[in-house]
Motif scaffolding. Sequence first.
Motif, mmCIF file in Angstrom:
data_model
loop_
_atom_site.group_PDB
_atom_site.id
_atom_site.type_symbol
_atom_site.label_atom_id
_atom_site.label_comp_id
_atom_site.label_asym_id
_atom_site.label_seq_id
_atom_site.Cartn_x
_atom_site.Cartn_y
_atom_site.Cartn_z
ATOM 1 N N GLU A 107 0.831 -1.204 0.000
ATOM 2 C CA GLU A 107 0.000 0.000 0.000
ATOM 3 C C GLU A 107 0.870 1.262 0.000
ATOM 4 N N TYR A 108 1.646 1.421 -1.040
ATOM 5 C CA TYR A 108 2.605 2.525 -1.162
ATOM 6 C C TYR A 108 1.939 3.708 -1.854
ATOM 7 N N ARG A 109 1.980 4.864 -1.206
ATOM 8 C CA ARG A 109 1.336 6.033 -1.794
ATOM 9 C C ARG A 109 2.227 6.651 -2.860
ATOM 10 N N TYR A 110 1.644 6.792 -4.048
ATOM 11 C CA TYR A 110 2.323 7.491 -5.139
ATOM 12 C C TYR A 110 1.281 8.328 -5.879
ATOM 13 N N ASN A 112 -1.783 10.252 -6.645
ATOM 14 C CA ASN A 112 -3.104 10.233 -6.024
ATOM 15 C C ASN A 112 -3.593 8.827 -5.725
ATOM 16 N N SER A 113 -2.696 7.858 -5.754
ATOM 17 C CA SER A 113 -3.101 6.456 -5.591
ATOM 18 C C SER A 113 -2.270 5.761 -4.526
ATOM 19 N N ARG A 114 -2.804 4.642 -4.095
ATOM 20 C CA ARG A 114 -2.012 3.703 -3.294
ATOM 21 C C ARG A 114 -1.678 2.527 -4.195
ATOM 22 N N TYR A 118 5.383 -1.634 -3.278
ATOM 23 C CA TYR A 118 6.646 -0.968 -3.613
ATOM 24 C C TYR A 118 7.760 -1.937 -3.246
ATOM 25 N N GLU A 129 1.546 -2.938 -9.401
ATOM 26 C CA GLU A 129 0.096 -3.017 -9.244
ATOM 27 C C GLU A 129 -0.327 -4.456 -9.496
ATOM 28 N N HIS A 154 -4.811 3.856 -12.293
ATOM 29 C CA HIS A 154 -3.558 3.331 -11.759
ATOM 30 C C HIS A 154 -2.551 3.060 -12.877
ATOM 31 N N GLU A 157 -0.973 6.305 -13.965
ATOM 32 C CA GLU A 157 -0.013 6.788 -12.979
ATOM 33 C C GLU A 157 1.271 5.966 -13.011
#
Length: 228
Positions: A107-110, A112-114, A118, A129, A154, A157
């Motif tokens: 659940e890595y934030r990048y 506007n998404s998680r 990572y 993903e 996703h 991104e």
Amino acid sequence: MAIGYDKIVRGIFRSRPNRFIAYVEIDGILEKCHVKNTGRCKELLIDGVEVFLAVSDNPNRSTKYDLVTVRKGNRLINIDSQIPNDTVAHYLKKIPLFSSVTYIKREYRYGNSRIDIYAEDSENKYLIEVKGVTLEIDDKVMFPDAPTERGRKHILELIESQKDGYIPCIVFLIQMSDVESFSPNDTTDPEFSDALRLAKKSGVNIFAYNSTVTEDSIEMGGPVPVIL
């Protein structure tokens, strides 16, 4: 070691009045159950098919059972939409690109998404993903089985993440074994399919791996050809 469920019971599927609820006959009694998949699953959840349910130990839940696996002919298909992330994270080093990974974060934030995973090794940082695949027709599997604007976002991104030095990847975990190939589902979600093809052209790594599924477990198997 396979990813498993603590306690599983067998049932006969009867109906699914909405995305979250199914009625399953267990030991002759019709039980209200939670469906751990918001996709359509229309080709799987047919009156009379054999299903397997995880038993919850939470006394405060409104449903005691989670419907997680369906028998389709001679094939068991796991439909738990939460388990692909756990499975890919657990077996990540089995994929050659990630064989030297030394660090994994979920659940890595990048942007506007998680992003699901990572990972990094001594030289690279990866954004991964994960998509679970349950739709099978004539031994070929497709994703998605319902439109997913979130999935398309996703992908876009991930394409952009290369500008920040990440190596973007998508892993389609096919929640069954013995399939011939994976393809995007152009009929159900052409926009997602187009985004996936754009991702491939833009340098995103796309993988598909099958799974060995039992009544109470799932284990990531080998690679499956990706046909875009």
